[in-house]
Write a protein that holds these residues in place. Structure first.
Motif, PDB file in Angstrom:
ATOM      1  N   VAL A   1       0.753  -1.182   0.047  1.00 38.16           N
ATOM      2  CA  VAL A   1      -0.103   0.181   0.152  1.00 38.16           C
ATOM      3  C   VAL A   1       0.944   1.329   0.024  1.00 38.16           C
ATOM      4  CG1 VAL A   1      -1.757   1.435   1.338  1.00 38.16           C
ATOM      5  CG2 VAL A   1      -2.083  -0.950   0.950  1.00 38.16           C
ATOM      6  N   HIS A   2       1.966   1.355   0.895  1.00 39.85           N
ATOM      7  CA  HIS A   2       2.687   2.402   0.799  1.00 39.85           C
ATOM      8  C   HIS A   2       3.345   2.621  -0.657  1.00 39.85           C
ATOM      9  CE1 HIS A   2       5.851   5.080   2.253  1.00 39.85           C
ATOM     10  NE2 HIS A   2       6.969   4.478   1.597  1.00 39.85           N
ATOM     11  N   ASP A   3       4.134   1.730  -1.135  1.00 43.11           N
ATOM     12  CA  ASP A   3       4.744   1.504  -2.459  1.00 43.11           C
ATOM     13  C   ASP A   3       3.755   2.253  -3.616  1.00 43.11           C
ATOM     14  OD1 ASP A   3       7.034   0.756  -1.378  1.00 43.11           O
ATOM     15  OD2 ASP A   3       6.671  -1.292  -2.048  1.00 43.11           O
ATOM     16  N   VAL A   4       2.550   1.701  -3.551  1.00 41.64           N
ATOM     17  CA  VAL A   4       1.386   2.029  -4.575  1.00 41.64           C
ATOM     18  C   VAL A   4       0.980   3.599  -4.347  1.00 41.64           C
ATOM     19  CG1 VAL A   4      -0.833   1.720  -5.308  1.00 41.64           C
ATOM     20  CG2 VAL A   4       0.585  -0.265  -5.072  1.00 41.64           C
ATOM     21  N   LEU A   5       1.050   3.882  -2.974  1.00 45.36           N
ATOM     22  CA  LEU A   5       0.899   5.241  -2.676  1.00 45.36           C
ATOM     23  C   LEU A   5       1.975   6.393  -3.094  1.00 45.36           C
ATOM     24  CD1 LEU A   5      -1.024   5.450   0.679  1.00 45.36           C
ATOM     25  CD2 LEU A   5      -1.874   6.433  -1.598  1.00 45.36           C
ATOM     26  N   VAL A   6       2.950   5.789  -2.845  1.00 39.83           N
ATOM     27  CA  VAL A   6       4.282   6.876  -3.334  1.00 39.83           C
ATOM     28  C   VAL A   6       4.287   6.704  -4.809  1.00 39.83           C
ATOM     29  CG1 VAL A   6       6.909   6.552  -3.562  1.00 39.83           C
ATOM     30  CG2 VAL A   6       5.629   6.143  -1.243  1.00 39.83           C
ATOM     31  N   GLU A   7       3.885   5.900  -5.662  1.00 42.16           N
ATOM     32  CA  GLU A   7       4.012   5.866  -7.109  1.00 42.16           C
ATOM     33  C   GLU A   7       3.116   6.768  -7.559  1.00 42.16           C
ATOM     34  OE1 GLU A   7       4.163   2.792 -10.659  1.00 42.16           O
ATOM     35  OE2 GLU A   7       4.746   2.231  -8.703  1.00 42.16           O
ATOM     36  N   GLN A   8       1.876   6.580  -7.209  1.00 47.43           N
ATOM     37  CA  GLN A   8       0.601   7.339  -7.452  1.00 47.43           C
ATOM     38  C   GLN A   8       0.757   8.802  -7.052  1.00 47.43           C
ATOM     39  OE1 GLN A   8      -1.966   6.603  -9.584  1.00 47.43           O
ATOM     40  NE2 GLN A   8      -1.236   4.695  -9.413  1.00 47.43           N
ATOM     41  N   ILE A   9       1.253   9.113  -5.971  1.00 45.27           N
ATOM     42  CA  ILE A   9       1.519  10.685  -5.575  1.00 45.27           C
ATOM     43  C   ILE A   9       2.882  11.130  -6.344  1.00 45.27           C
ATOM     44  CG2 ILE A   9       2.443  12.194  -3.688  1.00 45.27           C
ATOM     45  CD1 ILE A   9       0.981  10.373  -1.680  1.00 45.27           C
ATOM     46  N   ALA A  10       3.819  10.486  -6.658  1.00 49.74           N
ATOM     47  CA  ALA A  10       4.685  10.686  -7.602  1.00 49.74           C
ATOM     48  C   ALA A  10       4.449  11.057  -9.050  1.00 49.74           C
ATOM     49  CB  ALA A  10       5.778   9.822  -7.548  1.00 49.74           C
ATOM     50  N   ASN A  11       3.399  10.121  -9.331  1.00 50.64           N
ATOM     51  CA  ASN A  11       2.771  10.445 -10.735  1.00 50.64           C
ATOM     52  C   ASN A  11       1.862  11.764 -10.666  1.00 50.64           C
ATOM     53  OD1 ASN A  11       1.695  10.113 -13.345  1.00 50.64           O
ATOM     54  ND2 ASN A  11       0.396   8.215 -12.957  1.00 50.64           N
ATOM     55  N   TYR A  12       1.172  12.018  -9.753  1.00 51.85           N
ATOM     56  CA  TYR A  12       0.551  13.201  -9.479  1.00 51.85           C
ATOM     57  C   TYR A  12       1.260  14.614  -9.389  1.00 51.85           C
ATOM     58  CZ  TYR A  12      -2.553  16.720  -7.370  1.00 51.85           C
ATOM     59  OH  TYR A  12      -3.289  17.847  -6.838  1.00 51.85           O
ATOM     60  N   LEU A  13       2.401  14.318  -9.013  1.00 55.79           N
ATOM     61  CA  LEU A  13       3.154  15.769  -8.724  1.00 55.79           C
ATOM     62  C   LEU A  13       4.290  15.682  -9.907  1.00 55.79           C
ATOM     63  CD1 LEU A  13       4.049  15.644  -4.954  1.00 55.79           C
ATOM     64  CD2 LEU A  13       2.079  16.965  -6.125  1.00 55.79           C
ATOM     65  N   GLY A  14       4.338  14.762 -10.763  1.00 57.40           N
ATOM     66  CA  GLY A  14       5.321  14.556 -11.834  1.00 57.40           C
ATOM     67  C   GLY A  14       6.680  14.532 -11.307  1.00 57.40           C
ATOM     68  N   LEU A  15       6.971  13.775 -10.233  1.00 56.72           N
ATOM     69  CA  LEU A  15       8.302  13.618  -9.708  1.00 56.72           C
ATOM     70  C   LEU A  15       8.640  12.304  -9.646  1.00 56.72           C
ATOM     71  CD1 LEU A  15       7.959  16.003  -6.451  1.00 56.72           C
ATOM     72  CD2 LEU A  15       9.081  16.385  -8.668  1.00 56.72           C
ATOM     73  N   ASP A  16      10.074  12.052  -9.439  1.00 60.17           N
ATOM     74  CA  ASP A  16      10.515  10.450  -9.202  1.00 60.17           C
ATOM     75  C   ASP A  16       9.850   9.785  -7.867  1.00 60.17           C
ATOM     76  OD1 ASP A  16      13.167   8.817  -8.311  1.00 60.17           O
ATOM     77  OD2 ASP A  16      12.189   8.269 -10.226  1.00 60.17           O
ATOM     78  N   PRO A  17       9.452   8.703  -7.802  1.00 61.04           N
ATOM     79  CA  PRO A  17       8.971   8.042  -6.660  1.00 61.04           C
ATOM     80  C   PRO A  17      10.035   8.157  -5.221  1.00 61.04           C
ATOM     81  CG  PRO A  17       8.202   6.698  -8.357  1.00 61.04           C
ATOM     82  CD  PRO A  17       9.227   7.711  -8.819  1.00 61.04           C
ATOM     83  N   ASP A  18      11.457   8.010  -5.772  1.00 63.90           N
ATOM     84  CA  ASP A  18      12.529   8.164  -4.699  1.00 63.90           C
ATOM     85  C   ASP A  18      12.330   9.425  -4.142  1.00 63.90           C
ATOM     86  OD1 ASP A  18      13.049   5.724  -5.214  1.00 63.90           O
ATOM     87  OD2 ASP A  18      14.702   6.377  -6.893  1.00 63.90           O
ATOM     88  N   VAL A  19      12.148  10.579  -4.749  1.00 62.98           N
ATOM     89  CA  VAL A  19      11.954  11.804  -4.254  1.00 62.98           C
ATOM     90  C   VAL A  19      10.797  11.976  -3.196  1.00 62.98           C
ATOM     91  CG1 VAL A  19      11.584  14.244  -4.657  1.00 62.98           C
ATOM     92  CG2 VAL A  19      12.981  13.005  -5.980  1.00 62.98           C
ATOM     93  N   ILE A  20       9.869  11.193  -3.442  1.00 64.85           N
ATOM     94  CA  ILE A  20       8.534  11.140  -2.572  1.00 64.85           C
ATOM     95  C   ILE A  20       8.822  10.477  -1.290  1.00 64.85           C
ATOM     96  CG2 ILE A  20       6.059  10.376  -2.518  1.00 64.85           C
ATOM     97  CD1 ILE A  20       6.783  12.897  -4.606  1.00 64.85           C
ATOM     98  N   ASP A  21       9.427   9.555  -1.371  1.00 64.38           N
ATOM     99  CA  ASP A  21       9.740   8.626  -0.301  1.00 64.38           C
ATOM    100  C   ASP A  21      11.120   8.794   0.713  1.00 64.38           C
ATOM    101  OD1 ASP A  21       8.585   6.321   1.306  1.00 64.38           O
ATOM    102  OD2 ASP A  21       9.772   4.908   0.232  1.00 64.38           O
ATOM    103  N   GLU A  22      11.751   9.997  -0.004  1.00 63.17           N
ATOM    104  CA  GLU A  22      12.700  10.374   0.981  1.00 63.17           C
ATOM    105  C   GLU A  22      12.345  10.721   2.522  1.00 63.17           C
ATOM    106  OE1 GLU A  22      14.671  13.529  -1.074  1.00 63.17           O
ATOM    107  OE2 GLU A  22      15.761  12.440  -2.275  1.00 63.17           O
ATOM    108  N   GLY A  23      13.224  10.797   3.459  1.00 65.13           N
ATOM    109  CA  GLY A  23      13.194  11.050   4.498  1.00 65.13           C
ATOM    110  C   GLY A  23      12.446  10.215   5.408  1.00 65.13           C
TER     111      GLY A  23
END
Length: 147
Positions: free
Chosen positions: A125-147
């Protein structure tokens, strides 16, 4: 007297089931986590996975909703914003329209079917959410999941 027949003057018992054991109550009290349904546990898992992402990206995600459906609708070929495992979508990003905000829809049953246990489901669920938020923001999933 034949089996199943009763006398006319005998009152009928309504507080018992057909085996005479009585009415059954809930197995667990409503206050215990075990009493929650699978859908309620999945919703809690989504909220738990979303909170740290929303805390970090609060200003960017103000126009985004997250929803949960049991199963995906009939798939139209070539849709954007769909995370799939084989031919079954796990989540979908619905872009904003004039009357609706952007929405990420997670599909509970396909996600549960691919997880081995609760911890694996939480990670998925976490991975899918990160990928979808990255797609929404137009960023790489690694940037979303940092920190």
């Amino acid at each position: 007297m034949a089996r199943g027949s009763r006398r006319q003057d005998e009152p009928r018992r309504r507080n018992r089931d057909r085996h005479g054991r009585g009415l059954r109550g809930p197995l667990y009290p409503a206050t215990l986590p075990a009493a929650r349904s699978r859908a309620e546990r999945f919703d809690a898992l989504v909220i738990e996975a979303l909170e740290p992402l929303e805390a970090r990206w609060r200003t960017e995600l103000t126009q985004l909703d997250v929803a949960v459906d049991d199963v995906p609708d009939v798939q139209v070929e070539g849709e954007d914003g769909v995370v799939e495992d084989g031919s079954v979508p796990l989540a979908r990003l619905l872009p904003a329209a004039t009357d609706n905000r952007a929405r990420i829809v997670l599909y509970r049953r396909p996600l549960e079917a691919r997880a081995k246990d609760g911890a694996d489901l939480a990670d998925l669920v976490h991975d899918v959410l990160v990928e979808q938020i990255a797609n929404y923001l137009g960023l790489d999933p690694d940037v979303i999941d940092e920190g």
